[in-house]
Design a protein around this motif. Structure first.
Motif, PDB file in Angstrom:
ATOM      1  N   ALA A  53      57.729  34.251  25.493  1.00  0.00           N
ATOM      2  CA  ALA A  53      58.706  33.643  26.390  1.00  0.00           C
ATOM      3  C   ALA A  53      58.215  33.595  27.828  1.00  0.00           C
ATOM      4  O   ALA A  53      58.802  32.912  28.663  1.00  0.00           O
ATOM      5  N   PHE A  54      57.136  34.291  28.157  1.00  0.00           N
ATOM      6  CA  PHE A  54      56.679  34.388  29.537  1.00  0.00           C
ATOM      7  C   PHE A  54      55.411  33.586  29.755  1.00  0.00           C
ATOM      8  O   PHE A  54      54.593  33.425  28.863  1.00  0.00           O
ATOM      9  N   ASN A  55      55.260  33.108  30.977  1.00  0.00           N
ATOM     10  CA  ASN A  55      54.032  32.446  31.379  1.00  0.00           C
ATOM     11  C   ASN A  55      53.615  33.019  32.725  1.00  0.00           C
ATOM     12  O   ASN A  55      54.110  34.047  33.145  1.00  0.00           O
ATOM     13  N   VAL A 124      45.502  33.673  45.794  1.00  0.00           N
ATOM     14  CA  VAL A 124      45.651  35.124  45.693  1.00  0.00           C
ATOM     15  C   VAL A 124      47.120  35.469  45.887  1.00  0.00           C
ATOM     16  O   VAL A 124      47.788  34.908  46.746  1.00  0.00           O
ATOM     17  N   PHE A 125      47.623  36.391  45.068  1.00  0.00           N
ATOM     18  CA  PHE A 125      48.977  36.876  45.276  1.00  0.00           C
ATOM     19  C   PHE A 125      48.969  38.392  45.297  1.00  0.00           C
ATOM     20  O   PHE A 125      48.061  39.032  44.782  1.00  0.00           O
ATOM     21  N   ASN A 145      46.592  40.517  33.813  1.00  0.00           N
ATOM     22  CA  ASN A 145      45.512  39.678  33.297  1.00  0.00           C
ATOM     23  C   ASN A 145      45.954  38.890  32.075  1.00  0.00           C
ATOM     24  O   ASN A 145      45.459  37.791  31.834  1.00  0.00           O
ATOM     25  N   ARG A 146      46.870  39.441  31.315  1.00  0.00           N
ATOM     26  CA  ARG A 146      47.343  38.738  30.129  1.00  0.00           C
ATOM     27  C   ARG A 146      48.209  37.534  30.486  1.00  0.00           C
ATOM     28  O   ARG A 146      48.124  36.483  29.856  1.00  0.00           O
ATOM     29  N   TYR A 147      49.068  37.668  31.484  1.00  0.00           N
ATOM     30  CA  TYR A 147      50.054  36.638  31.766  1.00  0.00           C
ATOM     31  C   TYR A 147      49.721  35.725  32.941  1.00  0.00           C
ATOM     32  O   TYR A 147      50.309  34.667  33.060  1.00  0.00           O
ATOM     33  N   LYS A 148      48.820  36.125  33.818  1.00  0.00           N
ATOM     34  CA  LYS A 148      48.586  35.301  35.009  1.00  0.00           C
ATOM     35  C   LYS A 148      47.845  34.024  34.641  1.00  0.00           C
ATOM     36  O   LYS A 148      47.194  33.930  33.608  1.00  0.00           O
ATOM     37  N   GLN A 150      44.925  31.418  34.812  1.00  0.00           N
ATOM     38  CA  GLN A 150      43.490  31.564  35.017  1.00  0.00           C
ATOM     39  C   GLN A 150      43.094  30.986  36.372  1.00  0.00           C
ATOM     40  O   GLN A 150      43.562  29.943  36.779  1.00  0.00           O
ATOM     41  N   GLY A 151      42.216  31.676  37.057  1.00  0.00           N
ATOM     42  CA  GLY A 151      41.776  31.242  38.370  1.00  0.00           C
ATOM     43  C   GLY A 151      42.545  31.887  39.504  1.00  0.00           C
ATOM     44  O   GLY A 151      42.091  31.859  40.648  1.00  0.00           O
TER      45      GLY A 151
END
Length: 159
Positions: A53-55, A124-125, A145-148, A150-151
């Motif tokens: 359900a998450f992105n 960057v956040f 790293n799983r949900y962020k 790419q880049g």
């Protein structure tokens, strides 16, 4: 979700002329591994559905992190925040321009001033995490790293 009864399905597939108690017992014994696999699937279905359900959106990343650490530390408050990396532009002026001076400090003065390139700041956040969760940094990084997206890069700050 569709629930499947393997015993009932296997009996319905069996031709009526060979259905006997012995034959049904053999079929049920052969179906045991499939029952275990189906039970494992049903157990993991809710977790996988939650994860899907998450992105990589900021709101969803906050929710995943706060949900993960809500049980241990923040039962009422959801203190993990994600913010955009924003710095005010720093201009270095000549003395003849009569602008307010910018002081660069020594390391011992404990007042750091960082100069960033435009490339370092873009994409960057910041992840603001309570100091109590410092020991869980590896877990936090793995979730990010799983949900962020790419880049995108992130920096964890403990507050």
């Amino acid at each position: 979700m569709i629930e499947l009864d393997i015993n009932k399905s296997s009996i319905n597939i069996t031709p009526p002329r060979i259905r006997s108690y012995e034959w049904i017992a053999i079929i049920n014994a052969l179906n045991t591994p499939f029952k275990h696999l189906l039970n494992d699937f049903y157990k993991d279905y809710g977790r996988i559905k939650y994860e899907m359900a998450f992105n990589g959106q900021k709101l969803y990343l906050e929710q995943v992190l706060n949900d993960r650490f809500n049980d241990r530390f923040d039962e009422v408050q959801r203190r993990i925040e994600i913010a955009d990396f924003y710095t005010l532009p720093l201009y270095v002026f000549n003395q003849s321009e009569n602008n307010e001076p910018v002081y660069l400090h020594n390391h011992s003065e404990n007042n750091p001033l960082y100069l960033y390139n435009r490339i370092e700041v873009s994409g960057v956040f910041l992840v603001k995490v309570p100091i109590e969760l410092k020991t869980y940094e590896i877990l936090i990084r793995s979730i990010l790293n799983r949900y962020k997206i790419q880049g995108k890069k992130y920096k964890i700050i403990y507050v």
